[in-house]
Every structure is written in structure tokens, then in C-alpha cells.
Design an enzyme around this catalytic site. Structure first.
Site: not given
Ligand code: IMP
Length: 190
Positions: A110, A113, A163, A170
Site C-alpha cells: 500500500d 514510507d 498520514f 488504516d
Molecule cells: P515503512 O516500513 O515505514 O515503509 O512503512 C510501511 C507501512 O507503514 C505501510 O505498509 C503501512 O502499513 C504503514 N503506513 C505508513 N504510512 C502510513 C499512512 O500514512 N497511513 C497508513 N499506514 C501507513
């Protein structure tokens, strides 16, 4: 009945129609990019789409139906510890059901980040000797990246540090069923 949860969103970032158009374009591109392997080498199986639960469920369902060639599915679930003491620590909750050795794996996410989740998955998969690994993410929060990950297929880059919820994403397990992507009104964030 009016959509009761849609009323909790202050700003729509990507409408259902915008998402549909991007999913269609990416689906076509994936079909073109993977066509050679599937068509020229009959021993080679179609790409394996790996849905990262739960956030990518909605995107995966729509994207897969926009790919006009054979694909297979599998599902994986991870969670980040998110306690602040070990930034980037990711835990496997549910593994793939089948081996990926020799397969063309396309991870469907999805959001990328910081990139820690996708980095964890890519490293873990690489050890299982697939033929290839590519990454498709609906949202790419480019400015937040803390790891070296390359996203091969991006739905929408997101420069601002918002966010977001909806279309699978979610806030405290809610709002995944919104048909669009938006930002919650502050009064709904605890
Ligand atoms: P990362 O490991 O920091 O790249 O985070 C990835 C995961 O964090 C995604 O797959 C989402 O589940 C969650 N995530 C990051 N940003 C958001 C957001 O703005 N809304 C909802 N979920 C998020």
C-alpha cells in the site's frame, strides 16, 4: 445511506477514479514487462503477486484485475514493532504459503514510507532464490525514506508528510473500506 466514515475525512488526496486509472495503467505496464518471460519460456511460470496484508489487500484485488495476462497470488503479513526503541524492526506474522525459488516475485504494497518493511521483505525473499523481485506500491512517500529501496511501480508519489487512510490503509485498523484515500479530521485522531 450516506457514507458515515467518509464524513470523517477532511481532504481527499486520491479519488476512487484517480486510483482506478493508475491501477489500470500499472496493470498494463506489468503485463508488458513480464510478457517476455512468460511467453518465450514455457517452463517459466507467471509472475507471483505477493500482497502485503492487510494494507495492500484492496489495491492488490483491483490491480490484479487490471493485468490482462496470467498471474498467481500469495499473501504475507508483517508488522513493525513501532515502539520507538528499535526503529525499523519488522516481524513476520504470516509467511507465504509456497516456495518462490525460480519465480518472478512482484511485491504489492500500500505505502512505502521509511522503506524498512519493504527492505525486510526484499531481503527475506532474496534468500529464497527467486528469479526476480520487483516492488509495486500504490503510494510512495519519497521524502520519508530511510533505506535504499527502489519502487519499480508507483501509483502516486506523495511528497507531503500526511498520514493517510482509505483504500486499504488504516488508522487503528479502521477506514480500510473507504473507496478513496484521504486525511482524517483531527478530531478523529486519538
Ligand atoms: P515503512 O516500513 O515505514 O515503509 O512503512 C510501511 C507501512 O507503514 C505501510 O505498509 C503501512 O502499513 C504503514 N503506513 C505508513 N504510512 C502510513 C499512512 O500514512 N497511513 C497508513 N499506514 C501507513
Amino acid at each position: 445511506m450516506t457514507n458515515k466514515i467518509a464524513e470523517r475525512v477532511s481532504r481527499v488526496l486520491f479519488s476512487a477514479e484517480q486510483i482506478r486509472i493508475r491501477a489500470h495503467a500499472i496493470g498494463e505496464q506489468i503485463a508488458v514487462d513480464y510478457a517476455d518471460g512468460a511467453a518465450k519460456d514455457l517452463q517459466r511460470r507467471p509472475p507471483l503477486l505477493v500482497c502485503v496484508l492487510h494494507g495492500a489487500l484492496v489495491f492488490m484485488a483491483d490491480l490484479a484485475r487490471e493485468i490482462p495476462t496470467e498471474v498467481e497470488y500469495d499473501f504475507i503479513s508483517v508488522s513493525s514493532y513501532g515502539n520507538g526503541t528499535s526503529p525499523g524492526a519488522v516481524r513476520l506474522v504470516k509467511d507465504l504459503e509456497r516456495p518462490i525459488e525460480g519465480r518472478d516475485v512482484l511485491i504489492v504494497e500500500d505505502i512505502v514510507d521509511t522503506g524498512y518493511t519493504i527492505d525486510y521483505l526484499r531481503r527475506g525473499f532474496a534468500a529464497r532464490r527467486p528469479a526476480s523481485i520487483r516492488i509495486c506500491s500504490l503510494i510512495d512517500k519519497v521524502a520519508r525514506r530511510e533505506t535504499e529501496v527502489q519502487v519499480d511501480y508507483v501509483g502516486f508519489p506523495l511528497e507531503e508528510n500526511a498520514f493517510i487512510v482509505g483504500y486499504g490503509m488504516d488508522y487503528q485498523e479502521l477506514y480500510r473500506n473507504l473507496p478513496f484515500i484521504g486525511v482524517l479530521k483531527p478530531e478523529y485522531i486519538k
